[in-house]
Write a protein that holds these residues in place. Structure first.
Motif, PDB file in Angstrom:
ATOM      1  N   ARG A   1       0.808  -1.149  -0.113  1.00  0.00           N
ATOM      2  CA  ARG A   1      -0.069  -0.110  -0.019  1.00  0.00           C
ATOM      3  C   ARG A   1       0.962   1.263  -0.130  1.00  0.00           C
ATOM      4  NH1 ARG A   1      -2.557  -3.894  -0.535  1.00  0.00           N
ATOM      5  NH2 ARG A   1      -4.501  -4.569   0.567  1.00  0.00           N
ATOM      6  N   TYR A   2       0.319   2.287  -0.538  1.00  0.00           N
ATOM      7  CA  TYR A   2       1.059   3.732  -0.349  1.00  0.00           C
ATOM      8  C   TYR A   2       0.168   4.741  -0.360  1.00  0.00           C
ATOM      9  CZ  TYR A   2      -0.323   4.511  -5.423  1.00  0.00           C
ATOM     10  OH  TYR A   2      -1.171   4.782  -6.421  1.00  0.00           O
ATOM     11  N   THR A   3       0.812   5.705   0.328  1.00  0.00           N
ATOM     12  CA  THR A   3       0.086   7.159   0.715  1.00  0.00           C
ATOM     13  C   THR A   3       0.967   8.297   0.046  1.00  0.00           C
ATOM     14  OG1 THR A   3      -1.015   6.292   2.597  1.00  0.00           O
ATOM     15  CG2 THR A   3      -0.920   8.819   2.452  1.00  0.00           C
TER      16      THR A   3
ATOM     17  N   LEU B   1       1.717  12.217   0.010  1.00  0.00           N
ATOM     18  CA  LEU B   1       1.311  13.574   0.653  1.00  0.00           C
ATOM     19  C   LEU B   1       2.141  14.847  -0.137  1.00  0.00           C
ATOM     20  CD1 LEU B   1       2.008  12.752   4.407  1.00  0.00           C
ATOM     21  CD2 LEU B   1      -0.111  12.808   3.357  1.00  0.00           C
TER      22      LEU B   1
ATOM     23  N   ASN C   1       2.572  18.015   2.894  1.00  0.00           N
ATOM     24  CA  ASN C   1       1.901  17.412   4.259  1.00  0.00           C
ATOM     25  C   ASN C   1       0.247  17.454   4.040  1.00  0.00           C
ATOM     26  OD1 ASN C   1       4.037  16.950   5.546  1.00  0.00           O
ATOM     27  ND2 ASN C   1       4.104  19.020   6.527  1.00  0.00           N
ATOM     28  N   LYS C   2      -0.280  17.417   2.846  1.00  0.00           N
ATOM     29  CA  LYS C   2      -1.727  17.230   2.640  1.00  0.00           C
ATOM     30  C   LYS C   2      -1.806  16.015   1.893  1.00  0.00           C
ATOM     31  CE  LYS C   2      -2.767  22.071   2.899  1.00  0.00           C
ATOM     32  NZ  LYS C   2      -3.410  23.311   2.058  1.00  0.00           N
ATOM     33  N   PRO C   3      -2.779  15.118   1.933  1.00  0.00           N
ATOM     34  CA  PRO C   3      -2.801  13.773   1.366  1.00  0.00           C
ATOM     35  C   PRO C   3      -3.299  14.073  -0.011  1.00  0.00           C
ATOM     36  CG  PRO C   3      -4.463  14.063   3.003  1.00  0.00           C
ATOM     37  CD  PRO C   3      -3.532  15.107   3.158  1.00  0.00           C
TER      38      PRO C   3
ATOM     39  N   VAL D   1      -4.360   8.082  -0.652  1.00  0.00           N
ATOM     40  CA  VAL D   1      -4.221   7.556   1.040  1.00  0.00           C
ATOM     41  C   VAL D   1      -4.476   5.908   0.607  1.00  0.00           C
ATOM     42  CG1 VAL D   1      -5.316   7.329   3.254  1.00  0.00           C
ATOM     43  CG2 VAL D   1      -5.255   9.716   2.084  1.00  0.00           C
ATOM     44  N   ASN D   2      -3.402   5.164   1.349  1.00  0.00           N
ATOM     45  CA  ASN D   2      -3.689   3.810   1.530  1.00  0.00           C
ATOM     46  C   ASN D   2      -4.139   2.961   0.270  1.00  0.00           C
ATOM     47  OD1 ASN D   2      -2.957   1.864   3.263  1.00  0.00           O
ATOM     48  ND2 ASN D   2      -5.025   1.431   3.726  1.00  0.00           N
ATOM     49  N   LYS D   3      -3.293   3.393  -0.845  1.00  0.00           N
ATOM     50  CA  LYS D   3      -3.774   2.854  -2.382  1.00  0.00           C
ATOM     51  C   LYS D   3      -3.053   1.529  -2.507  1.00  0.00           C
ATOM     52  CE  LYS D   3      -5.080   5.213  -5.821  1.00  0.00           C
ATOM     53  NZ  LYS D   3      -5.028   6.249  -7.046  1.00  0.00           N
TER      54      LYS D   3
ATOM     55  N   LYS E   1       9.545   5.851   4.613  1.00  0.00           N
ATOM     56  CA  LYS E   1       9.233   7.264   4.199  1.00  0.00           C
ATOM     57  C   LYS E   1      10.132   7.730   3.189  1.00  0.00           C
ATOM     58  CE  LYS E   1       8.389  11.525   6.509  1.00  0.00           C
ATOM     59  NZ  LYS E   1       8.477  12.106   8.011  1.00  0.00           N
TER      60      LYS E   1
END
Length: 538
Positions: free
Chosen positions: A86-88, A90, A93-95, A98-100, A148
């Motif tokens: 999974r990846y997120t 930003l 710092n704004k998404p 999310v959790n794709k 990260k």
């Protein structure tokens, strides 16, 4: 790392071609840390990629100051389960994702010839100028391991020191004195009550990037280094959210100037495709001079007197304890030594007490033998010699003179001559003072008795025994030589005389530690020679 870059080249070239069709000119490719790679503007000159930090083990920082757009790819081994990842993403710092899941339909194989086949997919192409793109990836089978990757397109700001806080002891515990908004040079006085200096920095999203060192400007040596900042629950409320480091006062050995250096932990010379000047690097470095004064005179006279008295008392007490323990140890060693000496003397006396009856028994056997042969005159002479010899042997003397030893051996050999008829001589060096040189009593008698009993019995009148007292340098050498049939020196015999003599010599070596008793026995069919050396005896 070079292998990873080579492995990604095919993918990057394909992706760069695709991006070029979309109007974005991407060409240069780099590893971005972990399982990510990136492709950046072909015109970008400085790319500092895959930086890692001691206090951030799963963070990869890519500094892209001249990059407009970046395309990010993720790659997998063919055997890995892509559907578990999974990846997120930003942006500042704004998404934006999310959790794709990874789009497996867009996976492409990378054939590396004789190496294993890999697969890759593009996570996206991003405008990076003056922005921060952060990508978080993890495997649902290991959700605690989150990787990260930071793509930093802004200029890295210089760290700013917000406060110096000096900690000192009080009756209630500790307190702090603050120097807020310090300039390029700060003067600090350390007194005996101070024990710590705290440096507080302005907080940022990339605090982990900065490391701190302190240099002694007089010696130009680094005396302190830290790669991690602490947060929360420290100092006043105003500072509890700011990063800080604590420095023990003891690192400042003397008064003088010290330089605080705070800079990004980036290996500029390793990760740039072009040389970067020291002037360019200096733009990122914060330098601050501390003028330290160690105030040793802050002690009052009463305190100095008290401390001096305590130190003197402590040293004196330690000295007395050491003296007491040393005397006790020496007394114990002396007692043990005396006890050991007494024990050895008892053992020596025990051996002598066994030698005397052994000798007397053999002598009485000789008298009995003469009586059985009806040699009454010889038996009477033997008995007369035996009486005088017995008186000398039974005297409880630890040591006797060489003259007494010679007289005792003379009596014994004359007595045994009556039985066997052998010849003997007792010789000595002319420079030996027989009356004033002492040796342990009955030292040679067992060896002489052995020569008579086992060497002369077959030889009778043809037998010869020669005894010598000789001086060799500082050694006293005593020898007993006979022309008997000899014996095997390697074999263990049941005879008591030689066994007791061996034990006695071993004990004498423990008593006379500075003088060794060395026994050498040589024997053949032509005779036997006993050589006993008393080293450094004269």
């Amino acid at each position: 790392m070079k292998k990873i870059i080579l492995a990604l080249l095919n993918v990057v070239i394909m992706l760069s071609a695709a991006d070029a069709q979309n109007g974005i000119n991407l060409y240069h490719s780099y590893a971005a840390g972990g399982r990510l790679a990136m492709c950046v503007d072909s015109a970008a000159k400085n790319v500092y990629y895959e930086n890692i930090f001691p206090n951030q083990p799963q963070t990869f920082f890519n500094y892209l100051p001249e990059v407009n757009n970046v395309s990010v790819q993720i790659y997998f081994r063919k055997t890995e389960r892509v559907q578990d990842y999974r990846y997120t993403i930003l942006a500042d710092n704004k998404p934006i994702a999310v959790n794709k899941l990874i789009d497996t339909a867009r996976l492409k194989n990378i054939d590396r010839g004789d190496e294993e086949i890999r697969r890759s997919a593009t996570l996206g192409t991003f405008s990076i100028k003056d922005k921060i793109i952060t990508i978080l990836t993890y495997d649902i089978q290991r959700p605690q391991d989150i990787y990260k990757n930071v793509f930093y397109g802004k200029p890295i700001p210089k760290a700013r020191i917000k406060t110096f806080a000096k900690r000192f002891a009080t009756k209630e515990g500790v307190d702090y004195s603050y120097i807020t908004d310090p300039k390029e040079r700060t003067s600090i006085i350390f007194t005996r009550k101070d024990d710590e200096l705290t440096i507080v920095k302005d907080r940022s999203d990339i605090d982990y990037l900065y490391y701190t060192s302190i240099k002694d400007k007089q010696t130009n040596k680094i005396i302190f280094e830290s790669t991690a900042w602490q947060y929360g629950g420290y100092l006043d409320e105003a500072y509890k959210l700011s990063p800080y480091i604590k420095i023990d006062k003891s690192i400042f050995k003397k008064s003088g100037d010290y330089e605080i250096i705070i800079q990004p932990l980036i290996k500029w010379d390793r990760y740039s495709d072009f040389d970067i000047s020291s002037e360019e690097i200096e733009k990122y470095v914060t330098r601050h001079t501390l003028s330290i004064t160690i105030d040793e005179e802050s002690y009052t006279k009463l305190e100095l007197f008290t401390y001096a008295a305590i130190v003197t008392f402590s040293i004196g007490f330690v000295f007395l304890v050491i003296l007491y323990l040393t005397k006790k140890s020496n007394k114990k060693k002396l007692a043990e030594k005396e006890q050991e000496g007494s024990m050895i003397k008892l053992q020596l006396n025990s051996i002598r007490s066994q030698l005397n009856p052994h000798f007397l028994f053999n002598a009485l056997s000789g008298i009995q033998n003469l009586i059985n042969k009806n040699e009454i005159d010889s038996a009477n002479k033997y008995l007369s010699k035996f009486a005088r010899l017995t008186r000398n042997v039974l005297k409880d003397n630890e040591r006797i003179s060489l003259l007494q030893e010679k007289s005792l051996l003379d009596d014994y050999l004359q007595m045994e001559q009556l039985r066997f008829g052998f010849q003997y001589t007792i010789n000595h060096s002319g420079d030996l003072d027989l009356a004033n040189i002492e040796i342990p009593s009955m030292l040679l008698q067992p060896f002489v008795e052995n020569a008579v009993k086992h060497g002369m019995e077959q030889k009778t009148t043809a037998g010869k025994i020669m005894i010598e007292f000789m001086k060799q340098a500082d050694n006293l050498v005593l020898t007993v030589t006979d022309n008997g049939t000899g014996f095997d020196t390697e074999r263990k015999y049941t005879g008591l005389g030689l066994q007791l003599s061996d034990s006695r010599i071993a004990l004498l070596n423990r008593v006379y530690k500075e003088n060794r008793f060395i026994l050498v026995i040589q024997s053949s069919i032509n005779g036997t020679k006993i050589c006993l050396t008393l080293t450094d005896w004269l």
